[in-house]
Scaffold this active site. Structure first.
Site, PDB file in Angstrom:
ATOM      1  N   SER A 275     -19.148  61.828  44.283  1.00  0.00           N
ATOM      2  CA  SER A 275     -18.908  63.131  45.418  1.00  0.00           C
ATOM      3  C   SER A 275     -19.771  64.120  45.114  1.00  0.00           C
ATOM      4  CB  SER A 275     -17.590  63.777  46.166  1.00  0.00           C
ATOM      5  OG  SER A 275     -17.202  64.363  44.911  1.00  0.00           O
TER       6      SER A 275
ATOM      7  N   HIS B 230     -16.446  58.243  50.420  1.00  0.00           N
ATOM      8  CA  HIS B 230     -17.812  58.447  51.097  1.00  0.00           C
ATOM      9  C   HIS B 230     -18.621  57.097  51.522  1.00  0.00           C
ATOM     10  CE1 HIS B 230     -17.020  62.728  50.322  1.00  0.00           C
ATOM     11  NE2 HIS B 230     -16.431  62.577  48.756  1.00  0.00           N
TER      12      HIS B 230
ATOM     13  N   LYS C 298     -13.560  61.501  56.546  1.00  0.00           N
ATOM     14  CA  LYS C 298     -14.386  61.504  56.409  1.00  0.00           C
ATOM     15  C   LYS C 298     -15.257  61.075  57.279  1.00  0.00           C
ATOM     16  CE  LYS C 298     -13.910  62.488  51.174  1.00  0.00           C
ATOM     17  NZ  LYS C 298     -12.795  63.807  51.542  1.00  0.00           N
TER      18      LYS C 298
END
Length: 402
Positions: free
Chosen positions: A191, A219, A250
Protein backbone atom coordinates in the site's frame (compact mmCIF):
# COMPACT_ATOMS: atom_id res chain seq x y z
CA UNK A 1 -5.42 9.91 45.84
CA UNK A 2 -3.61 12.39 43.58
CA UNK A 3 -4.51 12.20 39.93
CA UNK A 4 -1.69 11.44 37.51
CA UNK A 5 -3.63 12.69 34.48
CA UNK A 6 -1.58 15.22 32.59
CA UNK A 7 1.74 13.68 33.55
CA UNK A 8 1.29 9.96 32.78
CA UNK A 9 2.39 8.23 29.58
CA UNK A 10 -1.08 8.40 28.00
CA UNK A 11 -1.24 12.15 28.45
CA UNK A 12 2.29 12.52 27.13
CA UNK A 13 1.48 10.58 23.97
CA UNK A 14 -1.65 12.68 23.41
CA UNK A 15 0.26 15.91 23.99
CA UNK A 16 3.10 14.93 21.64
CA UNK A 17 0.72 14.21 18.77
CA UNK A 18 -1.44 17.28 19.30
CA UNK A 19 1.69 19.46 19.49
CA UNK A 20 2.96 17.98 16.22
CA UNK A 21 -0.36 18.59 14.45
CA UNK A 22 -0.63 22.11 15.87
CA UNK A 23 2.86 22.97 14.64
CA UNK A 24 2.08 21.76 11.12
CA UNK A 25 -1.20 23.70 11.06
CA UNK A 26 0.54 26.85 12.21
CA UNK A 27 3.03 26.53 9.35
CA UNK A 28 0.38 25.73 6.75
CA UNK A 29 1.82 22.25 6.30
CA UNK A 30 -1.09 20.20 7.63
CA UNK A 31 -2.86 18.48 4.72
CA UNK A 32 -4.79 15.70 6.46
CA UNK A 33 -8.54 15.39 7.04
CA UNK A 34 -9.31 18.00 4.39
CA UNK A 35 -13.04 18.14 3.72
CA UNK A 36 -14.00 17.25 0.16
CA UNK A 37 -17.26 19.04 -0.60
CA UNK A 38 -17.98 17.33 -3.90
CA UNK A 39 -16.63 14.23 -5.65
CA UNK A 40 -16.88 14.78 -9.39
CA UNK A 41 -15.42 11.37 -10.30
CA UNK A 42 -12.30 9.36 -9.49
CA UNK A 43 -10.20 12.09 -11.14
CA UNK A 44 -11.51 15.41 -9.78
CA UNK A 45 -12.90 16.77 -6.49
CA UNK A 46 -13.98 20.09 -5.02
CA UNK A 47 -11.97 21.13 -1.94
CA UNK A 48 -12.36 24.56 -0.35
CA UNK A 49 -14.20 25.70 -3.45
CA UNK A 50 -11.38 24.62 -5.78
CA UNK A 51 -11.65 22.06 -8.57
CA UNK A 52 -8.65 19.80 -7.98
CA UNK A 53 -7.18 16.83 -9.77
CA UNK A 54 -7.44 13.83 -7.43
CA UNK A 55 -4.18 11.90 -7.09
CA UNK A 56 -4.84 10.29 -3.72
CA UNK A 57 -7.87 8.11 -4.50
CA UNK A 58 -8.00 4.33 -4.14
CA UNK A 59 -10.67 4.14 -6.87
CA UNK A 60 -8.27 2.64 -9.38
CA UNK A 61 -10.87 1.50 -11.93
CA UNK A 62 -12.70 4.85 -11.92
CA UNK A 63 -15.99 3.33 -10.79
CA UNK A 64 -17.09 6.04 -8.36
CA UNK A 65 -20.36 7.51 -9.64
CA UNK A 66 -20.82 4.78 -12.25
CA UNK A 67 -24.54 4.90 -13.20
CA UNK A 68 -25.10 1.15 -12.85
CA UNK A 69 -23.53 1.09 -9.39
CA UNK A 70 -25.42 4.18 -8.22
CA UNK A 71 -28.69 2.75 -9.56
CA UNK A 72 -28.12 -0.54 -7.71
CA UNK A 73 -27.51 1.32 -4.45
CA UNK A 74 -30.63 3.46 -4.86
CA UNK A 75 -32.79 0.44 -5.69
CA UNK A 76 -31.52 -1.32 -2.55
CA UNK A 77 -32.52 1.63 -0.37
CA UNK A 78 -35.98 1.69 -1.97
CA UNK A 79 -36.43 -2.04 -1.31
CA UNK A 80 -34.71 -2.58 2.05
CA UNK A 81 -34.25 0.84 3.62
CA UNK A 82 -30.97 2.23 4.93
CA UNK A 83 -29.89 -0.49 7.37
CA UNK A 84 -30.61 -3.97 8.67
CA UNK A 85 -30.83 -3.31 12.43
CA UNK A 86 -29.09 -6.57 13.13
CA UNK A 87 -26.01 -8.74 13.03
CA UNK A 88 -25.69 -11.25 10.24
CA UNK A 89 -26.12 -14.32 12.46
CA UNK A 90 -29.50 -13.17 13.76
CA UNK A 91 -31.82 -10.80 11.87
CA UNK A 92 -29.26 -8.95 9.77
CA UNK A 93 -28.79 -11.21 6.75
CA UNK A 94 -30.58 -10.10 3.58
CA UNK A 95 -30.77 -12.07 0.36
CA UNK A 96 -28.62 -9.22 -0.98
CA UNK A 97 -25.76 -10.25 1.34
CA UNK A 98 -25.98 -13.84 0.16
CA UNK A 99 -25.92 -12.73 -3.49
CA UNK A 100 -22.94 -10.46 -2.85
CA UNK A 101 -20.95 -13.29 -1.28
CA UNK A 102 -21.82 -15.62 -4.16
CA UNK A 103 -20.70 -12.91 -6.61
CA UNK A 104 -17.37 -12.49 -4.80
CA UNK A 105 -16.78 -16.25 -4.67
CA UNK A 106 -17.41 -16.53 -8.41
CA UNK A 107 -15.17 -13.52 -9.13
CA UNK A 108 -12.33 -15.05 -7.09
CA UNK A 109 -12.87 -18.61 -8.38
CA UNK A 110 -13.48 -19.77 -4.81
CA UNK A 111 -16.05 -22.09 -3.25
CA UNK A 112 -17.51 -19.47 -0.92
CA UNK A 113 -17.00 -16.01 0.56
CA UNK A 114 -17.86 -14.05 3.68
CA UNK A 115 -18.19 -10.27 4.02
CA UNK A 116 -17.44 -7.89 6.89
CA UNK A 117 -18.31 -4.24 7.48
CA UNK A 118 -14.68 -3.07 7.46
CA UNK A 119 -11.54 -4.11 5.64
CA UNK A 120 -9.49 -3.47 8.77
CA UNK A 121 -11.86 -5.62 10.83
CA UNK A 122 -11.66 -8.36 8.19
CA UNK A 123 -7.93 -8.83 8.67
CA UNK A 124 -8.12 -8.38 12.42
CA UNK A 125 -10.89 -10.94 12.86
CA UNK A 126 -9.93 -13.53 10.25
CA UNK A 127 -6.29 -13.82 11.29
CA UNK A 128 -7.08 -13.95 15.01
CA UNK A 129 -9.86 -16.49 14.44
CA UNK A 130 -7.83 -18.88 12.30
CA UNK A 131 -4.57 -18.66 14.24
CA UNK A 132 -3.86 -19.00 17.95
CA UNK A 133 -1.30 -19.78 20.63
CA UNK A 134 1.29 -22.28 19.50
CA UNK A 135 0.82 -21.43 15.81
CA UNK A 136 3.31 -19.49 13.67
CA UNK A 137 2.55 -16.48 11.47
CA UNK A 138 5.12 -15.21 8.97
CA UNK A 139 4.33 -11.73 7.68
CA UNK A 140 6.05 -9.50 5.12
CA UNK A 141 7.75 -6.59 6.86
CA UNK A 142 5.76 -4.01 4.85
CA UNK A 143 2.32 -5.54 5.38
CA UNK A 144 -0.59 -3.27 6.22
CA UNK A 145 -1.23 -2.31 9.84
CA UNK A 146 -4.47 -4.33 9.92
CA UNK A 147 -2.47 -7.49 9.17
CA UNK A 148 0.07 -6.69 11.87
CA UNK A 149 -2.69 -6.03 14.41
CA UNK A 150 -4.48 -9.26 13.50
CA UNK A 151 -1.26 -11.23 13.93
CA UNK A 152 -0.61 -9.72 17.34
CA UNK A 153 -4.22 -10.21 18.44
CA UNK A 154 -4.13 -13.91 17.49
CA UNK A 155 -1.58 -14.81 20.18
CA UNK A 156 0.39 -16.85 17.63
CA UNK A 157 4.15 -16.58 17.37
CA UNK A 158 4.55 -13.63 15.02
CA UNK A 159 7.65 -13.29 12.85
CA UNK A 160 8.32 -10.85 10.02
CA UNK A 161 10.38 -11.67 6.95
CA UNK A 162 12.29 -9.09 4.92
CA UNK A 163 10.19 -7.36 2.31
CA UNK A 164 9.54 -9.64 -0.66
CA UNK A 165 12.65 -11.62 0.28
CA UNK A 166 12.00 -15.27 -0.44
CA UNK A 167 15.29 -16.48 1.04
CA UNK A 168 14.39 -14.82 4.34
CA UNK A 169 10.87 -16.25 4.21
CA UNK A 170 12.29 -19.74 3.73
CA UNK A 171 14.66 -19.23 6.65
CA UNK A 172 11.69 -18.31 8.84
CA UNK A 173 9.72 -21.33 7.63
CA UNK A 174 12.68 -23.59 8.44
CA UNK A 175 12.70 -22.25 11.99
CA UNK A 176 9.08 -23.27 12.59
CA UNK A 177 8.49 -26.74 14.09
CA UNK A 178 7.05 -29.15 11.55
CA UNK A 179 4.05 -30.02 13.73
CA UNK A 180 2.64 -26.48 14.19
CA UNK A 181 0.13 -24.63 12.03
CA UNK A 182 1.88 -22.02 9.88
CA UNK A 183 0.40 -19.03 8.04
CA UNK A 184 2.28 -16.92 5.49
CA UNK A 185 0.59 -13.59 4.85
CA UNK A 186 1.38 -10.66 2.57
CA UNK A 187 -0.16 -7.78 0.71
CA UNK A 188 -0.59 -8.57 -2.97
CA UNK A 189 0.22 -4.96 -3.83
CA UNK A 190 1.96 -3.05 -1.05
CA UNK A 191 0.00 0.00 0.00
CA UNK A 192 2.90 2.43 0.44
CA UNK A 193 5.35 1.17 -2.18
CA UNK A 194 3.16 -0.11 -5.01
CA UNK A 195 5.21 -3.22 -5.72
CA UNK A 196 3.84 -6.76 -6.08
CA UNK A 197 4.57 -9.79 -3.91
CA UNK A 198 6.45 -12.62 -5.63
CA UNK A 199 3.45 -14.95 -5.43
CA UNK A 200 4.86 -17.88 -7.46
CA UNK A 201 7.79 -18.26 -5.07
CA UNK A 202 5.63 -17.76 -2.01
CA UNK A 203 3.29 -20.52 -3.21
CA UNK A 204 6.20 -22.93 -3.73
CA UNK A 205 7.53 -22.25 -0.23
CA UNK A 206 4.10 -22.72 1.34
CA UNK A 207 3.73 -26.04 -0.45
CA UNK A 208 7.23 -27.12 0.58
CA UNK A 209 6.71 -26.29 4.26
CA UNK A 210 2.99 -27.12 4.51
CA UNK A 211 1.91 -23.56 5.35
CA UNK A 212 -1.39 -21.81 4.83
CA UNK A 213 -1.26 -18.79 2.50
CA UNK A 214 -3.23 -15.55 2.89
CA UNK A 215 -3.17 -12.65 0.43
CA UNK A 216 -4.51 -9.18 1.21
CA UNK A 217 -5.78 -7.96 -2.17
CA UNK A 218 -6.98 -4.52 -1.09
CA UNK A 219 -4.97 -2.88 -3.88
CA UNK A 220 -4.92 -5.65 -6.49
CA UNK A 221 -8.60 -6.35 -7.18
CA UNK A 222 -9.59 -4.51 -10.35
CA UNK A 223 -5.92 -3.70 -10.89
CA UNK A 224 -4.05 -6.96 -11.53
CA UNK A 225 -4.92 -9.73 -13.96
CA UNK A 226 -6.37 -9.73 -17.45
CA UNK A 227 -9.91 -9.38 -16.10
CA UNK A 228 -9.05 -7.65 -12.84
CA UNK A 229 -9.51 -10.72 -10.66
CA UNK A 230 -6.25 -10.10 -8.84
CA UNK A 231 -2.86 -11.55 -8.14
CA UNK A 232 -3.54 -15.21 -8.94
CA UNK A 233 -4.74 -14.22 -12.40
CA UNK A 234 -1.83 -11.79 -12.77
CA UNK A 235 0.64 -14.65 -12.44
CA UNK A 236 -1.55 -17.22 -14.22
CA UNK A 237 -1.52 -19.55 -11.22
CA UNK A 238 -5.16 -20.55 -10.80
CA UNK A 239 -6.56 -21.25 -7.33
CA UNK A 240 -3.41 -21.28 -5.16
CA UNK A 241 -4.23 -18.92 -2.28
CA UNK A 242 -6.01 -20.43 0.73
CA UNK A 243 -7.34 -17.20 2.22
CA UNK A 244 -8.23 -14.57 -0.40
CA UNK A 245 -8.88 -11.31 1.44
CA UNK A 246 -9.96 -8.06 -0.15
CA UNK A 247 -11.71 -4.79 0.55
CA UNK A 248 -14.92 -3.28 -0.80
CA UNK A 249 -13.79 0.34 -0.41
CA UNK A 250 -11.01 0.90 -2.94
CA UNK A 251 -11.48 -0.26 -6.53
CA UNK A 252 -14.91 -1.38 -5.34
CA UNK A 253 -16.60 1.95 -4.42
CA UNK A 254 -18.45 0.78 -1.32
CA UNK A 255 -17.31 -0.20 2.17
CA UNK A 256 -16.30 -3.40 3.96
CA UNK A 257 -14.10 -6.40 3.37
CA UNK A 258 -14.31 -10.05 2.39
CA UNK A 259 -12.54 -13.37 2.48
CA UNK A 260 -13.00 -16.07 -0.16
CA UNK A 261 -11.80 -19.66 0.02
CA UNK A 262 -12.86 -23.20 0.74
CA UNK A 263 -16.45 -23.63 1.90
CA UNK A 264 -15.58 -25.26 5.22
CA UNK A 265 -13.21 -22.44 6.14
CA UNK A 266 -15.84 -19.83 5.31
CA UNK A 267 -18.41 -21.70 7.40
CA UNK A 268 -15.97 -21.74 10.29
CA UNK A 269 -15.43 -17.99 10.03
CA UNK A 270 -19.17 -17.41 9.83
CA UNK A 271 -19.61 -19.14 13.20
CA UNK A 272 -16.38 -18.15 14.95
CA UNK A 273 -15.09 -14.75 13.78
CA UNK A 274 -16.12 -12.02 16.19
CA UNK A 275 -16.27 -9.17 13.66
CA UNK A 276 -18.94 -11.15 11.78
CA UNK A 277 -20.89 -12.34 14.80
CA UNK A 278 -20.92 -9.08 16.73
CA UNK A 279 -21.03 -6.41 13.98
CA UNK A 280 -24.13 -5.12 12.24
CA UNK A 281 -24.56 -6.22 8.64
CA UNK A 282 -23.45 -4.19 5.65
CA UNK A 283 -26.10 -1.58 4.79
CA UNK A 284 -28.21 -2.62 1.78
CA UNK A 285 -27.00 0.20 -0.47
CA UNK A 286 -23.35 -0.68 0.18
CA UNK A 287 -23.91 -4.39 -0.43
CA UNK A 288 -25.72 -3.68 -3.70
CA UNK A 289 -23.08 -1.20 -4.86
CA UNK A 290 -20.30 -3.69 -4.14
CA UNK A 291 -22.07 -6.51 -5.98
CA UNK A 292 -22.69 -4.40 -9.08
CA UNK A 293 -19.09 -3.19 -9.05
CA UNK A 294 -17.69 -6.69 -9.51
CA UNK A 295 -19.98 -7.13 -12.52
CA UNK A 296 -18.94 -3.79 -14.05
CA UNK A 297 -15.25 -4.72 -13.77
CA UNK A 298 -15.89 -7.82 -15.89
CA UNK A 299 -18.22 -6.01 -18.32
CA UNK A 300 -15.85 -3.08 -18.96
CA UNK A 301 -12.33 -4.48 -19.46
CA UNK A 302 -11.26 -1.21 -21.09
CA UNK A 303 -10.89 0.22 -17.60
CA UNK A 304 -7.96 -2.09 -16.87
CA UNK A 305 -6.30 -1.12 -20.13
CA UNK A 306 -6.75 2.59 -19.41
CA UNK A 307 -5.47 2.18 -15.86
CA UNK A 308 -2.35 0.41 -17.12
CA UNK A 309 -1.71 3.12 -19.71
CA UNK A 310 -2.17 5.87 -17.12
CA UNK A 311 0.11 4.06 -14.69
CA UNK A 312 2.87 3.74 -17.27
CA UNK A 313 2.53 7.42 -18.23
CA UNK A 314 2.66 8.61 -14.63
CA UNK A 315 5.55 6.41 -13.46
CA UNK A 316 7.50 6.97 -16.66
CA UNK A 317 7.03 10.73 -16.48
CA UNK A 318 8.14 10.94 -12.86
CA UNK A 319 11.23 8.84 -13.53
CA UNK A 320 12.11 10.93 -16.59
CA UNK A 321 11.89 14.05 -14.44
CA UNK A 322 14.36 12.50 -12.00
CA UNK A 323 12.05 11.37 -9.20
CA UNK A 324 12.63 8.12 -7.32
CA UNK A 325 9.43 6.04 -7.50
CA UNK A 326 11.03 3.11 -5.69
CA UNK A 327 9.93 -0.32 -6.95
CA UNK A 328 6.35 0.47 -7.89
CA UNK A 329 4.76 -1.20 -10.88
CA UNK A 330 1.13 -0.37 -10.11
CA UNK A 331 -1.18 2.64 -9.74
CA UNK A 332 0.26 3.32 -6.27
CA UNK A 333 3.21 5.58 -7.00
CA UNK A 334 5.52 6.73 -4.20
CA UNK A 335 7.25 10.02 -5.02
CA UNK A 336 10.23 9.83 -2.71
CA UNK A 337 11.08 13.12 -0.99
CA UNK A 338 13.50 12.03 1.77
CA UNK A 339 12.82 13.95 4.95
CA UNK A 340 9.35 14.87 6.20
CA UNK A 341 9.73 18.61 5.56
CA UNK A 342 10.42 18.15 1.87
CA UNK A 343 7.33 15.95 1.57
CA UNK A 344 5.26 18.72 3.14
CA UNK A 345 6.83 21.29 0.79
CA UNK A 346 6.12 19.24 -2.33
CA UNK A 347 2.56 18.65 -1.20
CA UNK A 348 2.01 22.35 -0.61
CA UNK A 349 3.42 23.29 -4.00
CA UNK A 350 1.27 20.68 -5.76
CA UNK A 351 -1.90 21.66 -3.94
CA UNK A 352 -1.27 25.33 -4.75
CA UNK A 353 -1.68 24.33 -8.40
CA UNK A 354 -4.79 22.22 -7.78
CA UNK A 355 -3.25 18.76 -7.46
CA UNK A 356 -4.79 16.89 -4.54
CA UNK A 357 -1.84 14.83 -3.29
CA UNK A 358 -0.92 13.93 0.25
CA UNK A 359 2.34 13.32 2.13
CA UNK A 360 3.19 10.13 3.99
CA UNK A 361 5.77 10.76 6.68
CA UNK A 362 7.26 9.09 9.75
CA UNK A 363 6.24 7.01 11.62
CA UNK A 364 3.99 5.68 8.82
CA UNK A 365 7.19 5.18 6.80
CA UNK A 366 10.79 5.03 8.08
CA UNK A 367 12.70 8.26 8.70
CA UNK A 368 14.29 9.45 5.48
CA UNK A 369 11.68 7.75 3.28
CA UNK A 370 8.93 10.39 3.41
CA UNK A 371 7.00 10.58 0.16
CA UNK A 372 3.92 11.59 -1.70
CA UNK A 373 1.76 8.51 -1.99
CA UNK A 374 0.31 9.41 -5.37
CA UNK A 375 -2.22 7.33 -7.26
CA UNK A 376 -3.73 7.30 -10.72
CA UNK A 377 -7.02 5.80 -11.87
CA UNK A 378 -8.71 4.81 -15.10
CA UNK A 379 -10.65 8.08 -14.86
CA UNK A 380 -7.61 10.30 -15.40
CA UNK A 381 -7.24 11.89 -18.83
CA UNK A 382 -3.84 11.76 -20.51
CA UNK A 383 -3.62 15.58 -20.61
CA UNK A 384 -4.41 15.82 -16.88
CA UNK A 385 -1.62 13.40 -16.01
CA UNK A 386 0.74 15.44 -18.20
CA UNK A 387 -0.24 18.57 -16.25
CA UNK A 388 0.34 16.80 -12.93
CA UNK A 389 3.78 15.68 -14.09
CA UNK A 390 4.72 19.23 -15.10
CA UNK A 391 3.60 20.62 -11.73
CA UNK A 392 5.49 18.00 -9.75
CA UNK A 393 8.64 18.35 -11.85
CA UNK A 394 8.73 22.14 -11.47
CA UNK A 395 8.12 21.94 -7.71
CA UNK A 396 10.60 19.10 -7.28
CA UNK A 397 13.35 21.19 -8.86
CA UNK A 398 12.55 24.27 -6.78
CA UNK A 399 12.61 22.26 -3.55
CA UNK A 400 15.75 20.35 -4.50
CA UNK A 401 14.27 16.87 -4.61
CA UNK A 402 15.31 16.44 -8.25
Amino acid sequence: MDSQKGTDSVSQRIQAMTDRAADLKARGAYFYNMAVTEILDDARVIVNGRNMGMYASYGYAGLLGHPRIAAAAKAAVDKYGTGTNGVRSLAGTLDLHVELEETIADFKHAEAAITYTSGYATNLSVISTLMGRGDWILSDKLNHASIVDGCMMSGALFRRFKHNDMADLEKRLQQAPSDVAKLVIADAVFSMDGDIIDLPKVVKLCEKYDAWLMMDEAHSIGVLGKTGRGIEEHFGLGDVVDIKMGTLSKTIPSVGGYVAGKRDMIEYLRHASRAYIFSAALPPAQAAAAMESFKVILDEPWRLEKLQANTEQFIGGLKSAGFDTMLTETAIVPVLCGDDERAYELTGAAQAKDLFVLPVVSPAVPNGLARLRATVTAAHATKDIAYALDVLAEAGKEIGII
